[in-house]
Design a protein around this motif. Structure first.
Motif, short mmCIF file in Angstrom:
data_model
loop_
_atom_site.label_atom_id
_atom_site.label_comp_id
_atom_site.label_asym_id
_atom_site.label_seq_id
_atom_site.Cartn_x
_atom_site.Cartn_y
_atom_site.Cartn_z
N THR A 2 -148.03 67.43 14.76
CA THR A 2 -146.63 67.15 14.46
C THR A 2 -145.72 67.82 15.49
OG1 THR A 2 -146.31 69.12 13.07
CG2 THR A 2 -147.24 67.15 12.02
N PHE A 3 -144.44 67.47 15.42
CA PHE A 3 -143.47 68.00 16.37
C PHE A 3 -143.22 69.50 16.20
CE2 PHE A 3 -140.93 63.91 17.51
CZ PHE A 3 -142.04 63.47 18.21
N VAL A 4 -143.64 70.08 15.08
CA VAL A 4 -143.43 71.51 14.86
C VAL A 4 -144.74 72.29 14.98
CG1 VAL A 4 -141.38 71.21 13.44
CG2 VAL A 4 -143.63 71.18 12.36
N SER A 5 -145.76 71.67 15.53
CA SER A 5 -147.04 72.35 15.69
C SER A 5 -147.15 72.97 17.08
CB SER A 5 -148.19 71.36 15.48
OG SER A 5 -148.21 70.37 16.49
N TYR A 6 -147.96 74.04 17.16
CA TYR A 6 -148.21 74.65 18.46
C TYR A 6 -148.87 73.65 19.39
CZ TYR A 6 -147.45 78.95 15.77
OH TYR A 6 -146.92 79.93 14.98
N GLU A 7 -149.74 72.81 18.83
CA GLU A 7 -150.47 71.85 19.65
C GLU A 7 -149.53 70.91 20.39
OE1 GLU A 7 -153.10 73.19 16.30
OE2 GLU A 7 -151.03 72.44 16.48
N PHE A 8 -148.46 70.49 19.70
CA PHE A 8 -147.53 69.55 20.35
C PHE A 8 -146.86 70.19 21.56
CE2 PHE A 8 -143.18 67.96 20.93
CZ PHE A 8 -143.45 66.63 21.22
N PHE A 9 -146.41 71.42 21.41
CA PHE A 9 -145.71 72.06 22.52
C PHE A 9 -146.66 72.44 23.65
CE2 PHE A 9 -142.78 72.67 18.95
CZ PHE A 9 -141.65 72.11 19.52
N ILE A 10 -147.90 72.73 23.30
CA ILE A 10 -148.91 72.95 24.35
C ILE A 10 -149.16 71.65 25.09
CG2 ILE A 10 -151.34 73.50 24.77
CD1 ILE A 10 -151.15 75.50 22.44
N PHE A 11 -149.25 70.56 24.33
CA PHE A 11 -149.48 69.24 24.91
C PHE A 11 -148.32 68.85 25.83
CE2 PHE A 11 -148.80 64.63 24.76
CZ PHE A 11 -150.04 64.15 25.14
N ALA A 12 -147.08 68.92 25.31
CA ALA A 12 -145.92 68.53 26.10
C ALA A 12 -145.73 69.46 27.30
CB ALA A 12 -144.67 68.53 25.23
N TRP A 46 -153.86 58.59 20.59
CA TRP A 46 -155.28 58.75 20.23
C TRP A 46 -155.49 60.03 19.41
CZ3 TRP A 46 -158.75 62.50 22.52
CH2 TRP A 46 -160.06 62.40 22.03
N ILE A 47 -154.85 61.13 19.82
CA ILE A 47 -155.00 62.39 19.11
C ILE A 47 -154.44 62.29 17.69
CG2 ILE A 47 -154.25 64.81 19.04
CD1 ILE A 47 -154.26 64.76 22.12
N CYS A 48 -153.30 61.66 17.54
CA CYS A 48 -152.63 61.60 16.24
C CYS A 48 -153.21 60.52 15.32
CB CYS A 48 -151.14 61.36 16.43
SG CYS A 48 -150.28 62.70 17.25
N GLY A 49 -153.59 59.40 15.89
CA GLY A 49 -154.02 58.28 15.06
C GLY A 49 -155.43 57.78 15.27
N GLY A 50 -156.11 58.33 16.26
CA GLY A 50 -157.48 57.90 16.52
C GLY A 50 -157.53 56.59 17.30
N TRP A 51 -158.75 56.13 17.49
CA TRP A 51 -158.96 54.91 18.27
C TRP A 51 -158.32 53.69 17.62
CZ3 TRP A 51 -160.09 55.22 23.08
CH2 TRP A 51 -160.87 56.27 23.56
#
Length: 514
Positions: A2-12, A46-51
């Motif tokens: 999500t937009f408030v996750s650490y993963e999103f900000f690492i990704f962006a 792909w990460i959020c919704g899969g193939w």
């Protein structure tokens, strides 16, 4: 992610860092930014919704791309059949959306009819894993496709550019709903990223985080507590819950859009404005011109205007003029168009009548009454000599608009029509326990959290007031170098007062479900 996750900000942040490195190597390449953003968007999907989500979006965008090129080819060669191509692609897109989003709509309709007639029949939902963001990107791609069919836009020959337009990762799941001619100049052009882009992007992001983590998450506690036990929290508590939900929805959705807008800005991409101080609205119609601006604009341009120009609605106008006179009769097709558009707007939010009424037909009714009552309102002002712009009258109109909108949002928040009417009836139970110290502290928040929420709401109001009344001053101030300081201050506030961290599961963005 999500937009408030650490993963999103690492990704962006990783994508931004990679772009800054590659831009030094390929400094004059105009394909670097769209190419990297295309790969990033595909990876995000792909990460959020899969193939499934990735493949389905690719097929949808491919269908629109091929259909647009074929329509343009037939038009250039003056061959017939463009209308059939348009109709076929449009039908396929709407059918795919209906299967994933509205397959339970008939069942929920029967359930509501059962409740209205005194029965208790319950529909068991059919579970289908819908591709993420299908409602948003379907509208985005449909807008492009309609523009190509109308001849107001040239068909995009590069399928990857079209796929990036419809699936740009910051805006894909929460909007704003993009238009090709408005987004493409910064998405595909202007390869460089300026210092101002980084500063403004960071400021917009932390402001969105402030709305979501500091305000919306605390309001969610109150709303969920009150609506989760309506027997205990009746009367004044339910009124407070309705008011809090309006602001929860605004800070939740507005926060998500801010994060999306700020993230796009980091890459030099400018998204459209989606909120414009909606609580300063003096009518329901004005409110919806300020709230979710791009969605309302989409339905106005691609549904309302074509309806009013259609033969059926022209005949409706002629009938209305004969029946009600020229001035009032010409409003008949407008009112019919309002109900049609707002039914579809409500349905877009979900296949339940709570959505169709709460974000659709109820507001159409209010706006239709306003349109029909225009002559009476004009006579009222003439007889009472009330100054339209008197501060007290303006404040009355804004409070009235807020109350009317809040009533509609009760339906939007409810799981069923029965729940919505239980909330309304419960408001008049006479329970005034909210106005005691114990009652105020019984809604899930501590005294410290209530204080933080109150101060944060004042900050939110100050920002809206500043933008509404001193727009030019705000614009000039935004050109100065205070953005970094404000960003750091807001980031500090979010870190200290935000609801996040280990053991905490922030509520998903409300509009992400659409």
């Amino acid at each position: 992610m999500t937009f408030v996750s650490y993963e999103f900000f690492i990704f962006a942040g990783g994508i931004l860092l990679l772009y800054s490195v590659l831009s030094k190597i390929f400094s004059h390449s105009v394909r670097l930014k769209p190419g990297l953003l295309f790969l990033a968007s595909a990876g995000f999907l792909w990460i959020c919704g899969g193939w499934l989500s990735l493949i389905f979006y690719g097929l949808t965008a491919g269908l629109v791309w091929a259909g647009g090129l074929e329509i343009e080819r037939r038009r250039d060669k003056k061959r017939q059949g463009a209308g059939y191509i348009f109709g076929a692609v449009l039908a396929l897109l709407l059918c795919m959306l209906a299967v994933f989003r509205y397959i339970n709509f008939p069942g929920y309709t029967v359930e509501e009819i059962s409740w209205l007639t005194g029965g208790d029949w319950q529909w068991t939902p059919i579970e289908i894993a819908a591709p993420i963001a299908i409602s948003f990107y379907t509208l985005t791609l449909l807008g492009y496709f309609i523009d190509v069919y109308w001849g107001s836009l040239k068909a995009e020959k590069n399928i990857f550019r079209l796929m990036l337009f419809g699936g740009f990762f910051p805006q894909m799941s929460v909007g704003p709903v993009a238009r090709y001619d408005r987004l493409s100049p910064t998405l595909f052009g202007e390869p460089g990223i300026t210092r101002s882009d980084i500063q403004e992007g960071c400021l917009i992001i932390v402001w969105g985080l402030f709305k979501k983590l500091v305000i919306s998450e605390r309001l969610a506690v109150i709303v969920n507590t009150v609506y989760g036990d309506m027997e205990t929290y009746s009367g004044s508590f339910l009124v407070m819950g309705a008011v809090c939900f309006v602001f929860q929805l605004y800070t939740d959705f507005g926060g998500a859009v801010d994060i999306a807008t700020g993230t796009a800005r980091l890459f030099g991409v400018r998204l459209e404005l989606n909120f414009n101080q909606p609580f300063y609205s003096r009518s329901v119609a004005e409110f919806w011109r300020r709230w979710h601006i791009t969605l309302g604009g989409w339905f106005k341009d691609y549904v309302m205007y074509p309806l009013l120009k259609s033969r059926l609605f022209q005949k409706m106008g002629s009938w209305g003029k004969k029946r009600f006179g020229k001035k009032q009769g010409k409003k008949v097709p407008v009112i019919a168009g309002l109900f049609t558009v707002w039914f579809l707007l409500g349905l877009w939010h979900g296949g339940k009548w709570t959505f169709i009424i709460g974000s659709g037909l109820y507001h159409a009714l209010l706006m239709s009454l306003a349109v029909a009552a225009e002559p009476a309102v004009k006579r009222f002002y003439e007889k009472t000599k009330i100054s339209v712009d008197h501060p007290i009258w303006v404040m009355f109109q804004r409070v009235r608009t807020f109350i009317l909108v809040a009533v509609g949002f009760v339906f939007f928040r409810s799981d069923s029509l029965a729940m919505a009417f239980n909330i309304f009836s419960g408001m008049f139970s006479g329970n005034t326990g909210l106005f005691t110290k114990e009652g105020f502290l019984s809604m899930g928040l501590s005294a410290a959290d209530i204080m933080v929420l109150a101060v944060s709401m004042i900050i939110l109001w100050w920002d809206s007031f500043r933008k509404e009344h001193r727009e030019e001053e705000c614009r000039q101030a935004d050109e100065k170098n205070w953005k970094t300081a404000v960003s750091l201050l807001l980031a500090f506030v979010v870190l200290i007062l935000g609801c996040y961290g280990k053991g905490y599961d922030p509520a998903a963005f409300i509009y992400a479900q659409f």
